[in-house]
Design an enzyme around this catalytic site. Structure first.
Site, PDB file in Angstrom:
ATOM      1  CE  LYS A  77      -4.428   1.045   0.253  1.00 26.73           C
ATOM      2  NZ  LYS A  77      -5.627   0.355  -0.207  1.00 26.73           N
ATOM      3  CG  ASP A  88      -7.254   3.522  -0.695  1.00 25.48           C
ATOM      4  OD1 ASP A  88      -7.806   2.425  -0.596  1.00 25.48           O
ATOM      5  OD2 ASP A  88      -7.204   4.326   0.255  1.00 25.48           O
TER       6      ASP A  88
HETATM    7  P1  NDP Z   1     -12.886   7.929  -2.481  1.00 27.86           P
HETATM    8  O1  NDP Z   1     -11.800   8.917  -2.322  1.00 27.86           O
HETATM    9  O2  NDP Z   1     -13.500   7.718  -3.815  1.00 27.86           O
HETATM   10  O3  NDP Z   1     -14.085   8.282  -1.456  1.00 27.86           O
HETATM   11  C1  NDP Z   1     -13.863   8.338  -0.087  1.00 27.86           C
HETATM   12  C2  NDP Z   1     -15.172   8.762   0.585  1.00 27.86           C
HETATM   13  O4  NDP Z   1     -15.017   8.655   1.989  1.00 27.86           O
HETATM   14  C3  NDP Z   1     -15.519  10.217   0.306  1.00 27.86           C
HETATM   15  O5  NDP Z   1     -16.899  10.374   0.312  1.00 27.86           O
HETATM   16  C4  NDP Z   1     -14.861  10.950   1.489  1.00 27.86           C
HETATM   17  O6  NDP Z   1     -15.443  12.186   1.816  1.00 27.86           O
HETATM   18  C5  NDP Z   1     -15.143   9.947   2.598  1.00 27.86           C
HETATM   19  N1  NDP Z   1     -14.119  10.114   3.637  1.00 27.86           N
HETATM   20  C6  NDP Z   1     -12.771  10.013   3.502  1.00 27.86           C
HETATM   21  N2  NDP Z   1     -12.158  10.269   4.669  1.00 27.86           N
HETATM   22  C7  NDP Z   1     -13.148  10.520   5.545  1.00 27.86           C
HETATM   23  C8  NDP Z   1     -13.160  10.848   6.919  1.00 27.86           C
HETATM   24  N3  NDP Z   1     -12.030  10.946   7.629  1.00 27.86           N
HETATM   25  N4  NDP Z   1     -14.377  11.019   7.513  1.00 27.86           N
HETATM   26  C9  NDP Z   1     -15.534  10.917   6.806  1.00 27.86           C
HETATM   27  N5  NDP Z   1     -15.580  10.614   5.499  1.00 27.86           N
HETATM   28  C10 NDP Z   1     -14.396  10.420   4.886  1.00 27.86           C
HETATM   29  O7  NDP Z   1     -12.315   6.560  -1.872  1.00 27.86           O
HETATM   30  P2  NDP Z   1     -12.806   5.087  -2.135  1.00 27.86           P
HETATM   31  O8  NDP Z   1     -14.288   5.058  -2.251  1.00 27.86           O
HETATM   32  O9  NDP Z   1     -11.970   4.513  -3.186  1.00 27.86           O
HETATM   33  O10 NDP Z   1     -12.358   4.366  -0.768  1.00 27.86           O
HETATM   34  C11 NDP Z   1     -13.200   4.314   0.381  1.00 27.86           C
HETATM   35  C12 NDP Z   1     -12.723   3.226   1.320  1.00 27.86           C
HETATM   36  O11 NDP Z   1     -12.719   1.958   0.618  1.00 27.86           O
HETATM   37  C13 NDP Z   1     -11.290   3.376   1.857  1.00 27.86           C
HETATM   38  O12 NDP Z   1     -11.229   2.819   3.155  1.00 27.86           O
HETATM   39  C14 NDP Z   1     -10.476   2.512   0.902  1.00 27.86           C
HETATM   40  O13 NDP Z   1      -9.260   2.078   1.491  1.00 27.86           O
HETATM   41  C15 NDP Z   1     -11.434   1.359   0.705  1.00 27.86           C
HETATM   42  N6  NDP Z   1     -11.193   0.568  -0.502  1.00 27.86           N
HETATM   43  C16 NDP Z   1     -11.235   1.119  -1.744  1.00 27.86           C
HETATM   44  C17 NDP Z   1     -11.043   0.346  -2.869  1.00 27.86           C
HETATM   45  C18 NDP Z   1     -11.218   0.876  -4.249  1.00 27.86           C
HETATM   46  O14 NDP Z   1     -11.239   0.063  -5.181  1.00 27.86           O
HETATM   47  N7  NDP Z   1     -11.363   2.157  -4.458  1.00 27.86           N
HETATM   48  C19 NDP Z   1     -10.674  -1.073  -2.736  1.00 27.86           C
HETATM   49  C20 NDP Z   1     -10.737  -1.590  -1.386  1.00 27.86           C
HETATM   50  C21 NDP Z   1     -10.952  -0.779  -0.324  1.00 27.86           C
HETATM   51  P3  NDP Z   1     -14.657  13.551   1.454  1.00 27.86           P
HETATM   52  O15 NDP Z   1     -14.785  13.678  -0.024  1.00 27.86           O
HETATM   53  O16 NDP Z   1     -15.359  14.593   2.217  1.00 27.86           O
HETATM   54  O17 NDP Z   1     -13.231  13.347   1.913  1.00 27.86           O
END
Ligand code: NDP
Length: 449
Positions: free
Chosen positions: A128, A168
Site C-alpha cells: 500500500k 484508493d
Molecule cells: P474515495 O476517495 O473515492 O471516497 C472516499 C469517501 O469517503 C468520500 O466520500 C470521502 O469524503 C469519505 N471520507 C474520507 N475520509 C473521511 C473521513 N475521515 N471522515 C468521513 N468521510 C471520509 O475513496 P474510495 O471510495 O476509493 O475508498 C473508500 C474506502 O474503501 C477506503 O477505506 C479505501 O481504502 C477502501 N477501498 C477502496 C477500494 C477501491 O477500489 N477504491 C478497494 C478496497 C478498499 P470527502 O470527499 O469529504 O473526503
C-alpha cells in the site's frame, strides 16, 4: 491457555517496536487474535515465526515529493510505499492521497492487503502507498504536477512483476492517468504497472464498480445462508466516493433501498431512497463537479442533510461503511443494533473499531470484515493484470461472472474456517485464517528468508 500468553507477549513487542502507530496495532490485533489460537497446536507455523514475519513489512520506502502550485510556490509532501509481503505474488495494493495519511495508516493497509489478496485466490502479495497530499481544492494542473513528481520517485520501486499500485481514497481515474503517463514517459515502457487505468490504455471493464459491487455480493451471500435477500431491505451507506456509489448501485439492482450517503462534512438521509437517477446526480456531483454531498438536498428537498454526523443513527436493516477507517465505533454499533440492523459488510478498510466488531459478534448479526468484503476491487485489479499480460480484454459479462465467483469463493472460505454453530459464522475468524494459510504455506516453502 498458552496462546493467550503468546498473544499478549506478541502484542507488547509489536507496540514497542512500532510506537505511535495505533492503526497498525489495531489491524494486527484483529488478525492475530484469531491466528494465535489457530496455530497453537501447529508448531510448523509457530517455529517458523510466521506471524512475527508477516507483521514486519518487507520494506517501507519513504520519500520527498516536491511540486509547484498554480501561484508558482514550491510545495513539499511526503510519499510512501509499504511493501508488506510478496510470498504469493508481486506486491499489490492502492495509493491513498489524503492529508491524514501517515506511516501507521499505510502499514495497517498493507498488512490487511496481504490477507485480502490471498483470499481472492489470485497470485498477489500485499502493499500500500500514498502521500499526505490533499487533492481537494487543487486544480487539475496541480494534481497533475503532484502525481508526476510522486511517480518520478515511486517508479524506482515498482514494476509489472514487482509491485503494481492502484487507486484508493483520493486516487481515482484522473490520478492514475497522470501517474501512468509519467511512468511511461520515464521508463519508455508501456506495461501494466498500475491498475484502475482508463479503458483507452489497458484498463479493465468493471474495475470502477468492483469494490462496491463486491461488498454487496458478500452481504448477499451471507443473507443467503439465512435464506434471506436484499429485497425490501433499507440500507445505510457511508461515503460517496468510488466504493459507496457502486455499493449503492448494486443494492438498488438487488431490490434494496439506499437511505443514506455521506462525506467528511456530514450525511444525507433520503427516506424515499436514493434510486438510480439520484445516484447519477451524485456521480456527477462527486466526480465531475467535485462538490459536497450537502448539495444533494438542494436537488432533492425531501431529503435531509445532517452536518458533522455519521449515518449510523438511522433505522436500517443493513449498514455498509464505505468511507474510511474507524468511522463506526462502539456507540454507533449500539445504535445500529437498537434500530434493527441485521448485517454489516465493510466496503472501507477497517471502518469498524474493535469494540464495534465485538458488539456485532456478541449479538451474532451478519458481519463481513473488510479484508473479505471489499476484496472485489483488488480481484478485478488482478484480472486487469492478467488481461494486460495476455494483451486481451475480457467482456463485461465475463468479468461480472468472475467477480461474482471470486466473491462466492471468499464467502465460502470464510464460512469453512469461521462456522461456529448451525446458526452462526464468525466471518472475521474465517477470513483471517483462510487468508493466512496460503501466505504462511508459501513462506514455509521458501525457508527462513
Ligand atoms: P474515495 O476517495 O473515492 O471516497 C472516499 C469517501 O469517503 C468520500 O466520500 C470521502 O469524503 C469519505 N471520507 C474520507 N475520509 C473521511 C473521513 N475521515 N471522515 C468521513 N468521510 C471520509 O475513496 P474510495 O471510495 O476509493 O475508498 C473508500 C474506502 O474503501 C477506503 O477505506 C479505501 O481504502 C477502501 N477501498 C477502496 C477500494 C477501491 O477500489 N477504491 C478497494 C478496497 C478498499 P470527502 O470527499 O469529504 O473526503
Amino acid at each position: 491457555m498458552a496462546w493467550k500468553d503468546d498473544l499478549d507477549q506478541f502484542m507488547t513487542g509489536l507496540i514497542r517496536r512500532n510506537p505511535g502507530e495505533p492503526e497498525f496495532h489495531q489491524a494486527v490485533y484483529e488478525v492475530v487474535a484469531n491466528l494465535f489460537p489457530y496455530i497453537d497446536d501447529k508448531p510448523i507455523y509457530k517455529d517458523a515465526q510466521i506471524i512475527e514475519r508477516l507483521s514486519e513489512p518487507d520494506r517501507i520506502i519513504s520519500f520527498r515529493v516536491v511540486w509547484e502550485d498554480d501561484e508558482g510556490h514550491v510545495r513539499v509532501n511526503r510519499g510512501w510505499r509499504v511493501q508488506n509481503n510478496n510470498a504469493i505474488g508481486p506486491y499489490k495494493g492502492g495509493l491513498r492521497f489524503h492529508p491524514s495519511v501517515n506511516q501507521s495508516i499505510l502499514k495497517f493497509l498493507a498488512f490487511e492487503q496481504t490477507f485480502k489478496n490471498s483470499l481472492t485466490s489470485l497470485p498477489m502479495g500485499g502493499g500500500k502507498g500514498g502521500a499526505n497530499f490533499n487533492p481537494k481544492g487543487k486544480s487539475d494542473g496541480e494534481v497533475m504536477r503532484f502525481c508526476q513528481s510522486y511517480m518520478t520517485e515511486l517508479r524506482h520501486y515498482i514494476g509489472p512483476n514487482m509491485d503494481i499500485p492502484a487507486g484508493d481514497i483520493g486516487v481515482g481515474a484522473r490520478e492514475i492517468g497522470y501517474m501512468f503517463g509519467q511512468y511511461k514517459r520515464l521508463t519508455k515502457e508501456f506495461t501494466g504497472v498500475l491498475t484502475g487505468k482508463g479503458m483507452e490504455f489497458g484498463g479493465s471493464l468493471i474495475r470502477v464498480e468492483a469494490t462496491g459491487y463486491g461488498t454487496v455480493y458478500m452481504m448477499n451471500n451471507m443473507l443467503k445462508t439465512n435464506k434471506d435477500t436484499f429485497e425490501g431491505k433499507r440500507v445505510a451507506i457511508s461515503g460517496s466516493g468510488n466504493v459507496a456509489i457502486y455499493a449503492a448501485e448494486k443494492v438498488n439492482q438487488l431490490g434494496g433501498t439506499v437511505v443514506t450517503l455521506s462525506d467528511s462534512s456530514g450525511f444525507i438521509y433520503d427516506a424515499d431512497g436514493i434510486d438510480s437517477s439520484k445516484l447519477d446526480y451524485i456521480k456527477d456531483l462527486k466526480t465531475v463537479q467535485r462538490g459536497r454531498i450537502s448539495k444533494y438536498v438542494e436537488q432533492y428537498p425531501n431529503a435531509k442533510f445532517y452536518a458533522d454526523k455519521r449515518p449510523w443513527s438511522v433505522s436500517c436493516d443493513i449498514a455498509l461503511p464505505c468511507a474510511t477507517q474507524n468511522e463506526l465505533d462502539h456507540d454507533d454499533a449500539r445504535e445500529l443494533l437498537k434500530n434493527g440492523c441485521i448485517g454489516v459488510s465493510e466496503g472501507a478498510n477497517m471502518p469498524s473499531s474493535l469494540e464495534a466488531i465485538k458488539l456485532f459478534q456478541e449479538h451474532k448479526i451478519l458481519f463481513a470484515p473488510s479484508k473479505a468484503a471489499n476484496a472485489g476491487g483488488v480481484a478485478v485489479s488482478g484480472l486487469e493484470m492478467s488481461q494486460n499480460s495476455a494483451r486481451i480484454s475480457w467482456t463485461e459479462k465475463e468479468l461480472q461472472r468472475l467477480l461474482e465467483d471470486i466473491m462466492s469463493r471468499i464467502h465460502d472460505q470464510c464460512e469453512a474456517y469461521g462456522r461456529e454453530s448451525d446458526t452462526y459464522v464468525d466471518y472475521v475468524k474465517g477470513a483471517n485464517i483462510a487468508g493466512f494459510i496460503k501466505v504462511a504455506d508459501a513462506m514455509l516453502a521458501y525457508g527462513a528468508i
